[in-house]
Design a protein around this motif. Sequence first.
Motif, PDB file in Angstrom:
ATOM      1  N   ASP A 108       0.853  -1.184   0.000  1.00  0.00           N
ATOM      2  CA  ASP A 108       0.000   0.000   0.000  1.00  0.00           C
ATOM      3  C   ASP A 108       0.894   1.240   0.000  1.00  0.00           C
ATOM      4  O   ASP A 108       2.118   1.135  -0.034  1.00  0.00           O
ATOM      5  CB  ASP A 108      -0.996  -0.028   1.170  1.00  0.00           C
ATOM      6  CG  ASP A 108      -0.350  -0.084   2.534  1.00  0.00           C
ATOM      7  OD1 ASP A 108       0.727   0.526   2.721  1.00  0.00           O
ATOM      8  OD2 ASP A 108      -0.913  -0.724   3.431  1.00  0.00           O
ATOM      9  N   ALA A 109       0.292   2.405   0.020  1.00  0.00           N
ATOM     10  CA  ALA A 109       1.031   3.662  -0.155  1.00  0.00           C
ATOM     11  C   ALA A 109       1.788   4.107   1.089  1.00  0.00           C
ATOM     12  O   ALA A 109       2.622   5.006   1.011  1.00  0.00           O
ATOM     13  CB  ALA A 109       0.063   4.764  -0.590  1.00  0.00           C
ATOM     14  N   ARG A 110       1.529   3.501   2.216  1.00  0.00           N
ATOM     15  CA  ARG A 110       2.201   3.915   3.449  1.00  0.00           C
ATOM     16  C   ARG A 110       3.625   3.381   3.492  1.00  0.00           C
ATOM     17  O   ARG A 110       3.912   2.336   2.954  1.00  0.00           O
ATOM     18  CB  ARG A 110       1.412   3.419   4.659  1.00  0.00           C
ATOM     19  CG  ARG A 110       0.008   4.005   4.710  1.00  0.00           C
ATOM     20  CD  ARG A 110      -0.817   3.392   5.795  1.00  0.00           C
ATOM     21  NE  ARG A 110      -1.184   2.018   5.437  1.00  0.00           N
ATOM     22  CZ  ARG A 110      -2.024   1.275   6.138  1.00  0.00           C
ATOM     23  NH1 ARG A 110      -2.567   1.750   7.233  1.00  0.00           N
ATOM     24  NH2 ARG A 110      -2.317   0.051   5.752  1.00  0.00           N
ATOM     25  N   LYS A 148       5.179   0.455  -3.828  1.00  0.00           N
ATOM     26  CA  LYS A 148       3.952   1.247  -3.881  1.00  0.00           C
ATOM     27  C   LYS A 148       3.818   2.000  -5.199  1.00  0.00           C
ATOM     28  O   LYS A 148       3.023   2.917  -5.314  1.00  0.00           O
ATOM     29  CB  LYS A 148       3.883   2.204  -2.696  1.00  0.00           C
ATOM     30  CG  LYS A 148       5.015   3.209  -2.601  1.00  0.00           C
ATOM     31  CD  LYS A 148       4.843   4.049  -1.351  1.00  0.00           C
ATOM     32  CE  LYS A 148       5.950   5.070  -1.196  1.00  0.00           C
ATOM     33  NZ  LYS A 148       5.748   5.897   0.002  1.00  0.00           N
ATOM     34  N   ASP A 153      -5.593   0.691  -6.007  1.00  0.00           N
ATOM     35  CA  ASP A 153      -6.615   1.607  -5.506  1.00  0.00           C
ATOM     36  C   ASP A 153      -5.887   2.800  -4.892  1.00  0.00           C
ATOM     37  O   ASP A 153      -5.092   2.638  -3.973  1.00  0.00           O
ATOM     38  CB  ASP A 153      -7.473   0.894  -4.461  1.00  0.00           C
ATOM     39  CG  ASP A 153      -8.685   1.685  -4.046  1.00  0.00           C
ATOM     40  OD1 ASP A 153      -8.643   2.937  -4.056  1.00  0.00           O
ATOM     41  OD2 ASP A 153      -9.697   1.053  -3.684  1.00  0.00           O
ATOM     42  N   THR A 154      -6.153   3.990  -5.382  1.00  0.00           N
ATOM     43  CA  THR A 154      -5.458   5.186  -4.903  1.00  0.00           C
ATOM     44  C   THR A 154      -6.115   5.800  -3.671  1.00  0.00           C
ATOM     45  O   THR A 154      -5.655   6.826  -3.183  1.00  0.00           O
ATOM     46  CB  THR A 154      -5.371   6.250  -6.016  1.00  0.00           C
ATOM     47  OG1 THR A 154      -6.698   6.553  -6.457  1.00  0.00           O
ATOM     48  CG2 THR A 154      -4.515   5.765  -7.168  1.00  0.00           C
ATOM     49  N   GLY A 155      -7.171   5.191  -3.161  1.00  0.00           N
ATOM     50  CA  GLY A 155      -7.843   5.698  -1.965  1.00  0.00           C
ATOM     51  C   GLY A 155      -6.966   5.585  -0.733  1.00  0.00           C
ATOM     52  O   GLY A 155      -5.892   4.969  -0.750  1.00  0.00           O
ATOM     53  N   THR A 156      -7.442   6.184   0.353  1.00  0.00           N
ATOM     54  CA  THR A 156      -6.679   6.166   1.603  1.00  0.00           C
ATOM     55  C   THR A 156      -7.388   5.395   2.711  1.00  0.00           C
ATOM     56  O   THR A 156      -6.924   5.384   3.839  1.00  0.00           O
ATOM     57  CB  THR A 156      -6.402   7.609   2.081  1.00  0.00           C
ATOM     58  OG1 THR A 156      -7.654   8.285   2.243  1.00  0.00           O
ATOM     59  CG2 THR A 156      -5.517   8.351   1.094  1.00  0.00           C
ATOM     60  N   SER A 157      -8.491   4.756   2.385  1.00  0.00           N
ATOM     61  CA  SER A 157      -9.210   3.962   3.390  1.00  0.00           C
ATOM     62  C   SER A 157      -8.473   2.646   3.635  1.00  0.00           C
ATOM     63  O   SER A 157      -7.617   2.231   2.849  1.00  0.00           O
ATOM     64  CB  SER A 157     -10.630   3.667   2.911  1.00  0.00           C
ATOM     65  OG  SER A 157     -10.587   2.799   1.795  1.00  0.00           O
ATOM     66  N   GLU A 158      -8.836   1.980   4.718  1.00  0.00           N
ATOM     67  CA  GLU A 158      -8.227   0.686   5.009  1.00  0.00           C
ATOM     68  C   GLU A 158      -8.570  -0.336   3.919  1.00  0.00           C
ATOM     69  O   GLU A 158      -7.751  -1.173   3.563  1.00  0.00           O
ATOM     70  CB  GLU A 158      -8.668   0.174   6.384  1.00  0.00           C
ATOM     71  CG  GLU A 158      -7.953  -1.089   6.813  1.00  0.00           C
ATOM     72  CD  GLU A 158      -6.428  -0.992   6.804  1.00  0.00           C
ATOM     73  OE1 GLU A 158      -5.779  -1.987   6.402  1.00  0.00           O
ATOM     74  OE2 GLU A 158      -5.869   0.047   7.182  1.00  0.00           O
ATOM     75  N   HIS A 161      -6.164   0.302   1.081  1.00  0.00           N
ATOM     76  CA  HIS A 161      -4.839  -0.224   1.432  1.00  0.00           C
ATOM     77  C   HIS A 161      -4.808  -1.743   1.283  1.00  0.00           C
ATOM     78  O   HIS A 161      -3.834  -2.306   0.789  1.00  0.00           O
ATOM     79  CB  HIS A 161      -4.453   0.165   2.861  1.00  0.00           C
ATOM     80  CG  HIS A 161      -4.192   1.631   3.044  1.00  0.00           C
ATOM     81  ND1 HIS A 161      -3.418   2.390   2.194  1.00  0.00           N
ATOM     82  CD2 HIS A 161      -4.610   2.475   4.018  1.00  0.00           C
ATOM     83  CE1 HIS A 161      -3.368   3.630   2.617  1.00  0.00           C
ATOM     84  NE2 HIS A 161      -4.085   3.720   3.728  1.00  0.00           N
ATOM     85  N   ASN A 164      -4.276  -2.995  -2.172  1.00  0.00           N
ATOM     86  CA  ASN A 164      -2.930  -2.745  -2.699  1.00  0.00           C
ATOM     87  C   ASN A 164      -1.890  -3.739  -2.184  1.00  0.00           C
ATOM     88  O   ASN A 164      -0.854  -3.926  -2.825  1.00  0.00           O
ATOM     89  CB  ASN A 164      -2.492  -1.315  -2.354  1.00  0.00           C
ATOM     90  CG  ASN A 164      -3.271  -0.292  -3.144  1.00  0.00           C
ATOM     91  OD1 ASN A 164      -3.533  -0.473  -4.327  1.00  0.00           O
ATOM     92  ND2 ASN A 164      -3.662   0.782  -2.483  1.00  0.00           N
TER      93      ASN A 164
END
Length: 172
Positions: A108-110, A148, A153-158, A161, A164
């Motif tokens: 994911d993006a984190r 990443k 999915d470019t969203g920030t919801s769990e 994540h 991704n």
Amino acid sequence: MFKHLPLSVAAVLALSLTACGTSSTTSKREEHHYALSKPAPAPAQSGVAPVVATAQPGKKGPADTAHIVYFDFDSYTVRPADRPILESHARWMRSHPGQSLTLQGHTDARGGIEYNLALGQKRAESVRNSLQTLGVDPARVEAVSYGKERLADTGTSEEAHQRNRRVEFEYR
């Protein structure tokens, strides 16, 4: 044995040896043994529904099987529920000896770039090792990481994540 020692030294040694055999040492051993035999605590529930991969028609590989395996946060352990997916891909690879496979690890993006590239690589290699255990020649399987860089999915919801954190099967 204690004839040549002064009485106080002999008494201390005798008390020390007696203390070694008391129940306090035994109870510590029992506690330690009990601690080792305790079941592992249940994993914390995140409240997020797991992503279930579906078959992707038109792709090479087994037609009736998902071409994606998902992972938990900060983990590269294949979930037990995804074992049938790996078994299906292994069975297909064994019956198609001319095919090769690229396993694409994603995060994911984190997190930082280097960390996510390493985690994506570990995820892809974990799937590769599982396939090897199931009888697939490792020379036919390449594990790569995109970290990443290629979010599904470019969203920030769990939920985003979770979508991704994956390894994709790409047949060549």
